[in-house]
Scaffold this motif. Structure first.
Motif, PDB file in Angstrom:
ATOM      1  N   UNK A  58       2.496  -1.433 -23.079  1.00 24.01           N
ATOM      2  CA  UNK A  58       2.721  -1.506 -21.632  1.00 24.01           C
ATOM      3  C   UNK A  58       2.174  -0.249 -20.963  1.00 24.01           C
ATOM      4  N   UNK A  59       2.326   0.874 -21.648  1.00 25.58           N
ATOM      5  CA  UNK A  59       1.816   2.138 -21.119  1.00 25.58           C
ATOM      6  C   UNK A  59       0.310   2.074 -20.907  1.00 25.58           C
ATOM      7  N   UNK A  60      -0.407   1.564 -21.887  1.00 28.17           N
ATOM      8  CA  UNK A  60      -1.860   1.468 -21.766  1.00 28.17           C
ATOM      9  C   UNK A  60      -2.254   0.485 -20.676  1.00 28.17           C
ATOM     10  N   UNK A  61      -1.549  -0.649 -20.649  1.00 28.94           N
ATOM     11  CA  UNK A  61      -1.855  -1.645 -19.625  1.00 28.94           C
ATOM     12  C   UNK A  61      -1.629  -1.106 -18.230  1.00 28.94           C
ATOM     13  N   UNK A  62      -0.532  -0.373 -18.034  1.00 28.08           N
ATOM     14  CA  UNK A  62      -0.231   0.187 -16.720  1.00 28.08           C
ATOM     15  C   UNK A  62      -1.201   1.310 -16.363  1.00 28.08           C
ATOM     16  N   UNK A  63      -1.506   2.166 -17.339  1.00 34.67           N
ATOM     17  CA  UNK A  63      -2.435   3.269 -17.070  1.00 34.67           C
ATOM     18  C   UNK A  63      -3.801   2.741 -16.625  1.00 34.67           C
ATOM     19  N   UNK A  64      -4.305   1.721 -17.332  1.00 39.82           N
ATOM     20  CA  UNK A  64      -5.600   1.158 -16.970  1.00 39.82           C
ATOM     21  C   UNK A  64      -5.530   0.451 -15.613  1.00 39.82           C
ATOM     22  N   UNK A  65      -4.434  -0.272 -15.372  1.00 36.05           N
ATOM     23  CA  UNK A  65      -4.274  -0.980 -14.102  1.00 36.05           C
ATOM     24  C   UNK A  65      -4.199   0.003 -12.937  1.00 36.05           C
ATOM     25  N   UNK A  66      -3.426   1.080 -13.129  1.00 39.29           N
ATOM     26  CA  UNK A  66      -3.291   2.087 -12.078  1.00 39.29           C
ATOM     27  C   UNK A  66      -4.635   2.765 -11.794  1.00 39.29           C
TER      28      UNK A  66
ATOM     29  N   UNK B  13       0.833  -1.202   0.000  1.00 36.68           N
ATOM     30  CA  UNK B  13       0.000   0.000   0.000  1.00 36.68           C
ATOM     31  C   UNK B  13       0.867   1.252   0.000  1.00 36.68           C
ATOM     32  N   UNK B  14       1.988   1.216   0.723  1.00 32.80           N
ATOM     33  CA  UNK B  14       2.899   2.367   0.776  1.00 32.80           C
ATOM     34  C   UNK B  14       3.505   2.628  -0.595  1.00 32.80           C
ATOM     35  N   UNK B  15       3.875   1.570  -1.299  1.00 35.60           N
ATOM     36  CA  UNK B  15       4.466   1.724  -2.635  1.00 35.60           C
ATOM     37  C   UNK B  15       3.439   2.261  -3.626  1.00 35.60           C
ATOM     38  N   UNK B  16       2.215   1.789  -3.550  1.00 38.60           N
ATOM     39  CA  UNK B  16       1.179   2.297  -4.456  1.00 38.60           C
ATOM     40  C   UNK B  16       0.903   3.777  -4.203  1.00 38.60           C
ATOM     41  N   UNK B  17       0.995   4.183  -2.952  1.00 36.65           N
ATOM     42  CA  UNK B  17       0.731   5.587  -2.608  1.00 36.65           C
ATOM     43  C   UNK B  17       1.775   6.520  -3.208  1.00 36.65           C
ATOM     44  N   UNK B  18       2.978   6.018  -3.448  1.00 40.93           N
ATOM     45  CA  UNK B  18       4.031   6.845  -4.051  1.00 40.93           C
ATOM     46  C   UNK B  18       3.821   7.068  -5.548  1.00 40.93           C
ATOM     47  N   UNK B  19       2.961   6.262  -6.149  1.00 38.78           N
ATOM     48  CA  UNK B  19       2.726   6.377  -7.580  1.00 38.78           C
ATOM     49  C   UNK B  19       3.701   5.532  -8.375  1.00 38.78           C
ATOM     50  N   UNK B  20       3.367   5.275  -9.631  1.00 39.19           N
ATOM     51  CA  UNK B  20       4.206   4.419 -10.474  1.00 39.19           C
ATOM     52  C   UNK B  20       4.597   5.159 -11.744  1.00 39.19           C
ATOM     53  N   UNK B  21       5.684   4.705 -12.336  1.00 45.18           N
ATOM     54  CA  UNK B  21       6.191   5.315 -13.562  1.00 45.18           C
ATOM     55  C   UNK B  21       6.723   4.208 -14.461  1.00 45.18           C
ATOM     56  N   UNK B  22       6.623   4.411 -15.763  1.00 43.65           N
ATOM     57  CA  UNK B  22       7.100   3.397 -16.711  1.00 43.65           C
ATOM     58  C   UNK B  22       7.539   4.074 -17.994  1.00 43.65           C
ATOM     59  N   UNK B  23       8.392   3.361 -18.738  1.00 45.08           N
ATOM     60  CA  UNK B  23       8.744   3.754 -20.105  1.00 45.08           C
ATOM     61  C   UNK B  23       8.145   2.717 -21.033  1.00 45.08           C
ATOM     62  N   UNK B  24       7.527   3.160 -22.115  1.00 47.54           N
ATOM     63  CA  UNK B  24       6.858   2.205 -22.989  1.00 47.54           C
ATOM     64  C   UNK B  24       6.640   2.796 -24.365  1.00 47.54           C
ATOM     65  N   UNK B  25       6.696   1.910 -25.371  1.00 46.54           N
ATOM     66  CA  UNK B  25       6.356   2.317 -26.734  1.00 46.54           C
ATOM     67  C   UNK B  25       4.852   2.382 -26.930  1.00 46.54           C
ATOM     68  N   UNK B  26       4.080   1.962 -25.934  1.00 44.55           N
ATOM     69  CA  UNK B  26       2.645   2.142 -26.029  1.00 44.55           C
ATOM     70  C   UNK B  26       1.778   1.113 -25.355  1.00 44.55           C
TER      71      UNK B  26
END
Length: 505
Positions: free
Chosen positions: A79-87, A64-77
């Protein structure tokens, strides 16, 4: 050892967001290749790509502490969509760094799913370096697109579904490779559960980082990476993914851009879905394997990994498809510059459909023409036609595999006519797209008047657009018009057109 991934894959609780995708028959391709070809439809995920599996599984493992800090990723597209929707699903802040070359459809999708997009660099590796700098600056949690055990395990659920959906024997599975997350997860699971099933990794010829690593028995960095298949455009295979893949695959297959384009067409014809280049990579590898090994009667599975492509790329894909399938031959041919030469030349082409015909008058001795023709790849028609034209005395150069010819020269044949060319008239036609339409035109006109310019391209419509120049003395203009009316092809005279005057007259 790869076996350590089996429990991770079985424990992945991703199905409140990801979906179990179908394993579809590809009846047309199966009939053509004489094999049972199946497609694992990861294009049907909520983000039109398998990437949501790994991204979501990784977020579920964070505290929970890690999720509260927010997430960041590099992606050609993807993975970006998958992470954005998951977040968004878990209420987590997400920043996505994407290369500037990323198709706009993917950038817009990330924004729509709630991710904040930062465009940086021209390649994934440049975007990744910037993302790492932001991690240090903002203290956010970096979510790798592929080189992470939890991400790999999430992608491995594709194989878990696949083997459950097809309990009968599978001879081979073909998996696209960029950084290697999907291939590592799937290969580890398949080889543990069904070791007799072959697993092949497939990657583009111009981004073959896994092939290079397998050859050198260590990870290497490619000097250059082609970006046509942007979803697998990676310069170096992942460290953890390579550790798993090298012990779990039966080989690496590399495919060309034309072969990928042909596979996109195959997928469309069997499923009515449009794969992105990376999404069709595995099917291109499957077809290449069948062709090189002479395989028949086997059950073969390709992972259709994604469908995120810009609509405007379809023009290029369509243009390259026929060559990639071996269904178009492109020749440069020298013929005499005199009335009747075109008709004689076209009579040797038989009933083949002409896909392109370009020519511009340059001198009174000979004409250099650029011609594309539909051929049957299974009957060696390309070579037979080359030999037929050569035996009839034509100088012929096969340009089918010439990148400069296919990308540029075919659009540049022409230019201004020499000063000695007089009495040129220009007409624009609509030809019906059927074999014999061109010959009918030449049979009516070319034996009487000298053709000085000819441009035709098949665009797949009911009618082909043609631009023709002819030398016609003023006193014979009415005779030409009468012949054109008898052809019954819609036409317009363009002799006074500004574009013709500026570039061609």
């Amino acid at each position: 050892m790869p076996q350590s991934y089996i429990k991770r894959i079985l424990d992945a609780r991703i199905y409140d967001l990801a979906v179990e995708t179908p394993l579809d028959d590809a009846p047309l391709l199966s009939e053509r290749t004489e094999n049972n070809v199946l497609l694992k439809r990861e294009d049907l995920q909520p983000v039109f790509s398998f990437k949501v599996r790994g991204a979501y599984n990784k977020l579920l493992q964070l505290t929970e502490e890690e999720r509260a800090r927010g997430v960041i990723a590099a992606s050609a597209g993807n993975h970006a969509q998958g992470l954005a929707l998951s977040a968004k699903h878990l209420g987590v802040t997400a920043i996505i760094v994407m290369p500037r070359t990323t198709p706009s459809i993917k950038v817009d999708a990330v924004k729509r799913h709630g991710g904040k997009v930062v465009l940086q660099g021209d390649t994934y590796d440049e975007a990744s370096a910037y993302a790492q700098a932001l991690v240090a600056e903002k203290g956010m949690i970096y979510i790798p697109p592929y080189d992470d055990p939890d991400v790999i395990a999430g992608q491995g659920t594709v194989a878990m579904e696949l083997l459950r959906q097809h309990p009968a024997h599978i001879d081979a599975v073909f998996i696209p490779v960029g950084g290697g997350g999907l291939c590592a997860g799937m290969a580890a699971y398949i080889k543990f559960v069904r070791p007799q099933t072959k697993v092949f990794a497939v990657e583009p010829e111009d981004a073959a980082c896994l092939k290079a690593a397998m050859k050198h028995k260590r990870r290497v960095v490619l000097d250059e990476v082609g970006i046509f298949a942007d979803g697998v455009a990676v310069a170096q295979i992942g460290e953890e993914t390579f550790r798993v893949i090298k012990d779990c695959i039966d080989g690496v297959i590399t495919v060309s851009t034309d072969e990928i384009c042909a596979a996109i067409k195959d997928i469309f014809e069997d499923t009515r879905s449009i794969a992105e280049p990376a999404g069709a990579c595995s099917l291109a590898g499957l077809k290449k394997y069948v062709d090189s090994e002479g395989i028949t009667g086997q059950t073969l599975v390709a992972v259709h990994s994604g469908a995120n492509t810009n609509f405007d790329r379809l023009r290029y894909i369509s243009e390259r498809t026929e060559i990639g399938e071996g269904r178009e031959a492109v020749f440069a041919v020298v013929i005499p510059e005199k009335p009747g030469s075109y008709k004689k030349f076209c009579s040797l082409l038989g009933k083949r459909s002409v896909t392109e015909f370009n020519y511009r008058y340059s001198d009174s001795g000979q004409a250099n023409i650029f011609v594309g023709l539909q051929v049957n790849p299974y009957k060696n028609e390309r070579q037979e036609l080359f030999e037929t034209l050569t035996k009839k005395g034509y100088f012929v150069v096969d340009m089918t595999d010439n990148e400069v010819a296919k990308l540029h020269i075919r659009h540049m044949v022409g230019g201004h006519a020499p000063k000695e060319l007089d009495n040129e008239v220009v007409y624009r036609f609509e030809f019906p797209e059927r074999p014999g339409a061109l010959y009918k035109f030449l049979d009516k006109l070319a034996g009487r008047w000298n053709i000085t310019m000819f441009h035709y391209r098949n665009h797949g419509a009911a009618f082909g657009r043609v631009l023709v120049g002819m030398q016609v003395p003023p006193e014979e203009r009415e005779e030409v018009e009468q012949s054109l009316r008898e052809l019954n092809y819609p036409y317009t005279e363009e002799t006074d057109n500004e574009a013709y005057r500026f570039f061609l007259a």
